[in-house]
Design a protein around this motif. Structure first.
Motif, mmCIF file in Angstrom:
data_model
loop_
_atom_site.group_PDB
_atom_site.id
_atom_site.type_symbol
_atom_site.label_atom_id
_atom_site.label_comp_id
_atom_site.label_asym_id
_atom_site.label_seq_id
_atom_site.Cartn_x
_atom_site.Cartn_y
_atom_site.Cartn_z
ATOM 1 N N GLY A 28 -8.881 43.777 84.432
ATOM 2 C CA GLY A 28 -8.517 42.546 83.716
ATOM 3 C C GLY A 28 -9.729 41.851 83.138
ATOM 4 O O GLY A 28 -9.702 41.367 82.004
ATOM 5 N N GLY A 29 -10.821 41.821 83.922
ATOM 6 C CA GLY A 29 -12.046 41.188 83.436
ATOM 7 C C GLY A 29 -12.629 41.906 82.241
ATOM 8 O O GLY A 29 -13.137 41.282 81.300
ATOM 9 N N LEU A 30 -12.566 43.243 82.259
ATOM 10 C CA LEU A 30 -13.066 44.024 81.130
ATOM 11 C C LEU A 30 -12.250 43.758 79.872
ATOM 12 O O LEU A 30 -12.794 43.636 78.765
ATOM 13 C CB LEU A 30 -13.021 45.514 81.463
ATOM 14 N N LEU A 31 -10.924 43.630 80.044
ATOM 15 C CA LEU A 31 -10.050 43.377 78.895
ATOM 16 C C LEU A 31 -10.305 41.991 78.320
ATOM 17 O O LEU A 31 -10.362 41.792 77.100
ATOM 18 C CB LEU A 31 -8.585 43.526 79.317
ATOM 19 N N ILE A 32 -10.497 40.999 79.216
ATOM 20 C CA ILE A 32 -10.785 39.633 78.770
ATOM 21 C C ILE A 32 -12.121 39.585 78.030
ATOM 22 O O ILE A 32 -12.264 38.904 77.016
ATOM 23 C CB ILE A 32 -10.798 38.672 79.978
ATOM 24 N N ALA A 33 -13.099 40.338 78.536
ATOM 25 C CA ALA A 33 -14.411 40.381 77.875
ATOM 26 C C ALA A 33 -14.279 40.894 76.447
ATOM 27 O O ALA A 33 -14.923 40.376 75.523
ATOM 28 C CB ALA A 33 -15.369 41.269 78.669
ATOM 29 N N LEU A 34 -13.429 41.915 76.251
ATOM 30 C CA LEU A 34 -13.212 42.441 74.901
ATOM 31 C C LEU A 34 -12.678 41.358 73.981
ATOM 32 O O LEU A 34 -13.060 41.258 72.815
ATOM 33 C CB LEU A 34 -12.212 43.612 74.934
ATOM 34 N N GLY A 35 -11.771 40.516 74.495
ATOM 35 C CA GLY A 35 -11.135 39.505 73.659
ATOM 36 C C GLY A 35 -11.981 38.289 73.394
ATOM 37 O O GLY A 35 -11.890 37.684 72.326
ATOM 38 N N ILE A 36 -12.846 37.934 74.348
ATOM 39 C CA ILE A 36 -13.587 36.679 74.227
ATOM 40 C C ILE A 36 -14.941 36.866 73.545
ATOM 41 O O ILE A 36 -15.349 36.068 72.709
ATOM 42 C CB ILE A 36 -13.796 36.051 75.627
ATOM 43 N N ILE A 37 -15.642 37.944 73.890
ATOM 44 C CA ILE A 37 -17.069 38.035 73.583
ATOM 45 C C ILE A 37 -17.402 38.747 72.280
ATOM 46 O O ILE A 37 -18.313 38.348 71.560
ATOM 47 C CB ILE A 37 -17.798 38.735 74.755
ATOM 48 N N TYR A 38 -16.655 39.805 71.969
ATOM 49 C CA TYR A 38 -17.137 40.744 70.956
ATOM 50 C C TYR A 38 -16.544 40.551 69.562
ATOM 51 O O TYR A 38 -16.676 41.437 68.715
ATOM 52 C CB TYR A 38 -16.868 42.181 71.421
ATOM 53 N N GLY A 39 -15.891 39.420 69.329
ATOM 54 C CA GLY A 39 -15.271 39.216 68.024
ATOM 55 C C GLY A 39 -16.258 39.280 66.875
ATOM 56 O O GLY A 39 -16.035 39.975 65.881
ATOM 57 N N ASP A 40 -17.382 38.570 67.001
ATOM 58 C CA ASP A 40 -18.364 38.489 65.909
ATOM 59 C C ASP A 40 -19.052 39.825 65.685
ATOM 60 O O ASP A 40 -19.023 40.399 64.591
ATOM 61 C CB ASP A 40 -19.385 37.395 66.231
ATOM 62 N N ILE A 41 -19.651 40.372 66.731
ATOM 63 C CA ILE A 41 -20.370 41.640 66.583
ATOM 64 C C ILE A 41 -19.398 42.789 66.313
ATOM 65 O O ILE A 41 -19.727 43.773 65.661
ATOM 66 C CB ILE A 41 -21.229 41.920 67.843
#
Length: 664
Positions: A28-41
Motif C-alpha cells: 500500500g505504501g509503495l502504491l501511495i508513493a507512486l500517486g503522491i511523489i512521482y507526478g512531476d518527474i
C-alpha cells in the motif's frame, strides 16, 4: 480501564504522539508513493526529448549524435541527480520523518544565520516552479489531441482543467488521492511498454548507456552544452521525492523509485529508438512521445497522459501548501489562514496561496500558450532550489561529522553538475526564463521582508519581569471599584522566557483601560524544529490568579489555540490545580464557570520613528503586506466572539534629538 488521551487533541495518546510515524514498507505504501511523489518527474517524457530536438543545431531535425547524446545525458542525469543525490543521500536528512528544504533548514539553521538566505532562495524558487509545472504538464498532455484533431484550440481546455483542479482543493484530496496510486501505476506501465516495444525494434539505442555519447554531445556538438537546459527537465521533480518524505517514508520511496526509473528509462530509450529510425527527417512539430503509440491507442494514451499531468499538478499544489505552512512557522511568510479540509495528517489548504497559484497558472498559459514555449521558463527556478538543497545538505553532512574529504567531494561534484545546469538554463532567460525568476524574486522579497521584520521587532520589543507585577494583578483582581472586564483574561505573549512579559501587555492591563479579571492567563506559542511536537508547560506566577501556558508545537501542527487551551484548562481542573468557577457570589454557589476573553495586541508602525533606510523600507513593506492577510486571530484559530483586538504603536527607534523652544 479508561484509555489515556492526548491532553491537547483529545486523541488516543501513544508513544508517537509528538512525531509523524515513519511509514513502513508495504504494498500500500509503495502504491501511495507512486500517486503522491512521482507526478512531476513521471510526466517529463511528455516534453524532454521534444525540447532537446527543438533546441538542436537544426531545430526538429533528427540527428543520431543528438539523439544518442540526449538520451545518454538523460540517463546519467536521472542516475546522478535523482538516484544518487536525492534517493540515496538526501532522504537520510529527515526531520523526524519529514523532508523538504525548510525541514532541512530546520536541522542546520543553528550553524549560521546566512543559511536562512539559502532556505529563502530555495523555498521561493520551488514555489515559483509550482506556477509553471501545472501549465506545462497539462498543456503537453492536451496538445496530444492535435495528432487526431489538428485544429483543436488547446488553451481553453488547459485553462478549464487547471481552474477545476484549483477549485477542488478546498474540499481536500483524501478521496481523489486514493485513486492516484493505481492511475500512476497504469501510467508508468504504459511508459515502459511503449518504450520497450520500440527498443526491441531498434536495440542500437542501448548504446546511449555509454556516457561517452553524453560527453560527445556536450563538448563536440555545436551549442551542445546549452542543451543541458532541456536535459534538466527530466529531473525537475526530484525535489518532490524529498519534500514528500513524510507522506511515504524513505523505504517506500527508494523501492518505488526503482520501478519508476526503469519505466522512465525504457520510455526515453523507446523515443530514442523511434527517432533513430527517422534520422535526417524533420519532425515538423511531432512529439516523439505520442509517436510511440499505435494509432488505435492514441486517444486512450492522451487520456491517460492528461490524467497523469493533472496528478502531477495536484502533487505540486499540495506541496506548495505544505511549503507555505512550514515557512509561516519559520517566520518566513505572513501568517495567512490555513484550513484542514480532511482528517489526514499533514493535509492542509491555504486559500490565499490557492488563489495566487491559480492566477499565476492562468497567466502563464495565456502568455506562453504552447508547452514548447513554457519550456523556456521551466527548469531555471528549480535549478536554484537544487543548488540551495546541496548547500544545506553539505551543512547537514558536516553537522553529522561525515569525513570532510567526502563532504567536499559531494559539494564539488554537485556544485559543478548543478552549476552547469544553472548556466545552461540561464540561456532561457530572454525566452521566458525571466518569468519564473520574476515570480521567484517576488516570493524571495516577501520572505526576506517577513524574516527581517521578525528579527527587528523581536530585538527591539521591550520585555519586563512578570513576577513584580503578580501582586499588582492580584490587587487589581480584588478591586471592586473597577468593573470586571472578564472572569478569565487571556493574553497572547511573544516572550520566550516564562518569567517575562511584553511591556505593551502591562500597559494594556493597567493603563490603557484597567482590565480587572479573576484569573490572568499568558499564553505563548513556541514552534519547534520537529514537525509534529505537541507539548505544553504550565508556570504558576501566582497560584490560581496568574498563570502562563507555553505551547510547544511542531512546524506542521495546526494552530488551534482555542482547542488546545480548553484541553489544558480541563486537565488543570481535573488535577485540582486551578478553580475556574466564577467568583461572583451568586454564580459561585451554582458552580457556574466564568467566561474567557482573549486579548490580541495588533501592532502598527508609529509615526514616532527614526529608522535606518533599509529598516524603514523593510518595516513599511511589512505593514503594507499585512493589510492583505488574515489577522493573528484567524491564524491562531481563536473564537472571534471572545477576542478583543487592541491596536498598539510599534516604536522601533524613537527620535533622539527633539528641541522645542518656549515662547511667550
Amino acid at each position: 480501564m479508561a484509555e489515556k488521551r492526548h491532553p491537547l487533541t483529545d486523541e488516543p495518546h501513544t508513544l508517537t504522539a509528538n512525531k509523524h510515524p515513519h511509514t513502513a514498507i508495504s504494498a500500500g505504501g509503495l502504491l501511495i508513493a507512486l500517486g503522491i511523489i512521482y507526478g512531476d518527474i513521471g510526466t517529463s517524457p511528455l516534453y524532454v526529448m521534444a525540447s532537446i530536438l527543438k533546441n538542436g543545431r537544426v531545430p526538429d531535425l533528427v540527428e543520431a549524435s543528438l539523439v544518442l547524446g540526449g538520451i545518454s545525458c538523460v540517463i546519467w542525469t536521472l542516475t546522478l541527480q535523482t538516484t544518487v543525490k536525492y534517493v540515496l543521500l538526501t532522504l537520510n536528512a529527515d526531520n523526524n520523518g519529514e523532508g523538504g528544504i525548510f525541514s532541512l533548514y530546520s536541522l542546520v539553521r543553528r550553524r549560521g544565520k546566512w543559511l536562512a538566505a539559502v532556505a529563502i532562495v530555495g523555498g521561493a524558487s520551488l514555489l515559483a516552479d509550482g506556477v509553471i509545472t501545472p501549465p506545462i504538464s497539462v498543456s503537453s498532455a492536451v496538445e496530444g489531441l492535435r495528432a487526431v484533431y489538428p485544429d483543436i484550440p488547446t488553451v481553453p481546455i488547459v485553462i478549464a482543467i487547471i481552474a477545476g483542479l484549483f477549485v477542488v482543493q478546498s474540499f481536500g484530496t483524501q478521496i481523489v488521492g486514493k485513486a492516484f496510486g493505481p492511475i500512476m501505476l497504469v501510467w508508468f506501465s504504459m511508459l515502459a511498454i511503449l518504450g520497450g516495444m520500440w527498443i526491441v525494434q531498434n536495440p542500437a539505442i542501448l548504446k546511449a548507456f555509454n556516457p561517452y555519447y553524453a560527453y560527445e554531445l556536450l563538448v563536440k556538438y555545436p551549442s551542445g552544452f546549452w542543451l543541458l537546459g532541456s536535459v534538466f527537465l527530466c529531473t525537475t521533480g526530484a525535489e518532490a521525492l524529498y519534500s514528500d518524505l513524510g507522506h511515504c517514508g524513505k523505504g517506500n520511496i527508494r523501492i518505488s523509485w526503482t520501478f519508476v526509473k526503469s519505466a522512465l528509462l525504457l520510455n526515453y530509450l523507446g523515443q530514442g529508438a523511434w527517432l533513430l529510425q527517422h534520422q535526417g527527417q524533420q519532425l515538423d512539430g511531432r512529439n516523439p512521445f505520442y509517436a510511440l503509440m499505435p494509432s488505435w491507442f492514441l486517444l486512450i494514451g492522451i487520456g491517460i497522459a492528461t490524467i497523469a499531468a493533472i496528478i502531477a499538478s495536484q502533487a505540486l499544489i499540495t506541496g506548495s501548501f505544505t511549503l507555505v505552512a512550514e515557512a509561516i512557522r519559520l517566520n518566513m511568510w505572513p501568517k495567512v489562514k490555513l484550513n484542514y479540509p480532511t482528517d489526514v495528517k499533514g493535509q492542509l489548504f491555504v486559500p490565499s496561496m490557492n488563489r495566487l497559484l491559480l492566477l499565476g497558472c492562468i497567466a502563464v498559459v495565456l502568455y506562453f500558450r504552447e508547452s514548447v514555449n513554457m519550456e523556456a521558463a521551466y527548469g531555471l527556478a528549480i535549478t536554484l532550489t537544487m543548488l540551495m538543497t546541496t548547500i544545506l545538505l553539505t551543512a547537514w553532512l558536516l553537522a553529522k561529522r561525515v569525513a570532510k574529504p567526502l563532504v567536499v567531494g559531494f559539494a564539488v561534484l554537485y556544485g559543478i553538475i548543478e552549476g552547469a545546469f544553472l548556466v545552461a538554463n540561464m540561456a532561457k532567460f530572454p525566452h521566458g526564463g525571466w518569468v519564473s525568476l520574476a515570480i521567484g524574486g517576488t516570493l524571495m522579497a516577501v520572505m526576506y521582508v517577513w524574516l527581517r521584520a521578525h528579527f527587528i521587532k523581536r530585538r527591539l520589543t521591550d520585555f519586563v519581569k512578570l513576577e513584580p507585577y503578580a501582586n499588582k494583578l492580584i490587587e487589581l483582581s480584588n478591586d471592586g471599584t473597577i468593573p470586571k472586564y472578564a472572569t478569565h483574561l487571556v493574553f497572547l505573549s511573544g516572550a520566550e522566557r516564562a518569567s517575562e512579559i511584553e511591556q505593551k501587555i502591562v500597559y494594556s492591563i493597567f493603563q490603557k483601560r484597567p482590565k480587572r479579571a479573576d484569573i490572568y492567563w499568558f499564553v505563548h506559542v513556541e514552534n519547534t524544529d520537529q514537525p509534529y511536537t505537541m507539548e505544553y508547560k504550565v508556570t504558576e506566577i501566582a497560584p490560581n490568579d496568574v498563570l502562563r501556558i507555553t505551547f510547544r508545537l511542531g512546524f506542521r501542527v495546526e494552530q488551534r489555540l482555542n482547542l488546545y487551551f480548553r484541553r489544558v484548562i480541563e486537565e488543570l481542573v481535573r488535577n485540582k490545580e486551578v478553580d475556574i468557577t466564577s467568583r461572583y457570589e451568586s454564580l459561585s454557589k451554582q458552580n457556574v464557570t466564568g467566561d474567557f476573553r482573549f486579548v490580541v495586541l495588533e501592532k502598527f508602525l508609529s509615526v514616532e520613528n527614526e529608522l535606518p533606510f533599509m529598516e524603514k523600507v523593510v518595516m513599511q513593506a511589512y505593514f503594507y503586506i499585512r493589510q492583505f492577510i488574515a489577522s493573528e486571530v484567524q491564524y491562531f484559530g481563536l473564537d472571534t466572539s471572545s477576542v478583543k483586538v487592541e491596536k498598539v504603536p510599534l516604536i522601533i527607534s524613537a527620535p533622539q534629538n527633539v528641541t522645542l523652544t518656549r515662547i511667550r
